[in-house]
Enzyme design. Structure first.
Site, PDB file in Angstrom:
ATOM      1  N   GLU A 263      22.542  34.772  50.106  1.00 43.59           N
ATOM      2  CA  GLU A 263      21.657  35.408  51.088  1.00 43.59           C
ATOM      3  C   GLU A 263      21.181  36.784  50.663  1.00 43.59           C
ATOM      4  OE1 GLU A 263      23.644  32.129  53.233  1.00 43.59           O
ATOM      5  OE2 GLU A 263      24.325  33.679  51.825  1.00 43.59           O
TER       6      GLU A 263
ATOM      7  N   HIS B 263      30.066  30.317  62.998  1.00 39.67           N
ATOM      8  CA  HIS B 263      28.772  29.680  63.226  1.00 39.67           C
ATOM      9  C   HIS B 263      28.269  29.930  64.647  1.00 39.67           C
ATOM     10  CE1 HIS B 263      30.099  27.598  59.622  1.00 39.67           C
ATOM     11  NE2 HIS B 263      28.892  27.094  59.462  1.00 39.67           N
TER      12      HIS B 263
END
Length: 327
Positions: free
Chosen positions: A60, A129
């Site tokens: 990322e 998550h």
């Protein structure tokens, strides 16, 4: 009008903007051949090629830094985070680079960058998550933050975000992707800095955003039967806040409840409460009430997960108590 799922509304927005402007491209993990973790970019690589729908490594910080550099050269990148929580790995690139380069370059660079993807508390996705990143980014100068809540505003807001010359953090809730709504066939755009008055009322102002809009509207059905008349505002723009709409409502109802899925400590609701007390304290007939998630990692257990976030019954109870308070 055509009935459209929210994830398809986002896909339509990206498709239309890529067709309109060749400088727009998408990058992220599995956005190409796989079509994105929630199929927002499904089949776009067939139409635009692998260089405009770019599959990246699981890195990322690297691909976000690349996107910032691309934006500096005049391209319009759309970063899809497979999960918004993973973008904490790119916090430096988003905050120190994307958010500040227009200022630190003396205006020589524009950063037309959209960072979007699924977030929020899902159904037993576990703590890593189930991140809500609004509080992380609200203190970063130079960023705009938008939270979509319906297929209609998702499409119109994303198109506007792609055309904006500033970096936009675009929050999508993982449990809203299959929400359906009729969308106009003609093109439309929505402003990035305006709230939406979902329901007009006189008793209390309820400020909310993202998935909590729908929890609030569930609560409103019960409240209406009990004779309450709440005004519901979907903030949509989390940075900057639309205080014109917020203030007009508070001057009418004189009572405020903030309902959010973000953490209570240091969350969006904390900032709104401080701003209301700074600007509109004399308009209040009662203290501002905040309903927010508990300050703990989201449990995997489904029952415990539901206990960590605001439920419609809690909203009903808060309205009952607040309206009952005498001036």
């Amino acid at each position: 009008m055509a009935e459209t799922l929210l994830f398809n509304a986002l896909r339509e927005a990206i498709d239309e903007e890529m067709a309109r402007d060749p400088s727009v491209f998408v990058l992220g993990e599995d956005v190409g051949h796989y079509g994105g973790s929630y199929k927002v970019t499904k089949d776009l690589y067939k139409k635009y090629g692998d260089l405009r729908v770019l599959d990246t490594p699981i890195a990322e910080n690297a691909f976000t830094g690349m996107a910032v550099g691309a934006a500096m050269t005049g391209l319009r990148p759309i970063i899809e985070g497979m999960n918004m929580g993973f973008l904490l790995l790119a916090f430096n690139q988003i905050a120190n680079n994307a958010g500040m380069l227009r200022y630190t370059s003396g205006g020589n660079f524009k950063i037309p960058l959209v960072v979007r993807g699924p977030g929020g508390v899902g159904r037993q996705l576990g703590a890593e998550h189930s991140q809500r990143l609004e509080a992380y980014f609200q203190g970063v100068p130079g960023l705009k933050m938008v939270a979509c809540s319906t297929p209609y505003n998702a499409k119109g807001l994303l198109k506007s975000a792609i055309r904006d010359d500033n970096p936009v953090i675009f929050f999508e809730h993982v449990l809203l992707y299959n929400l359906k709504q009729d969308l106009p066939e003609e093109e439309y755009l929505l402003p990035l800095d305006k709230a939406e008055t979902v329901r007009e009322g006189n008793d209390v102002t309820i400020l909310t955003y993202s998935r909590m809009r729908h929890h609030v509207m569930q609560a409103v059905k019960t409240l209406e039967k009990e004779g309450f008349d709440p005004e519901v505002i979907d903030l949509i723009s989390l940075k900057p806040l639309d205080f014109e709409t917020i203030g007009a409502s508070i001057r009418k109802t004189h009572r405020v409840i903030i309902v959010e899925e973000c953490m209570r400590s240091g969350g969006i609701g904390a900032e709104i409460t401080a701003s209301i007390n700074d600007r509109l304290f004399d308009e209040l007939d009662a203290p501002v009430i905040r309903l927010a998630s508990q300050d703990i990692p989201t449990p995997y257990n489904g029952t415990l997960e539901n206990l960590t976030i605001v439920q419609p019954a809690q909203i009903v109870e808060a309205v009952q108590k607040l309206v009952a308070l005498k001036v």
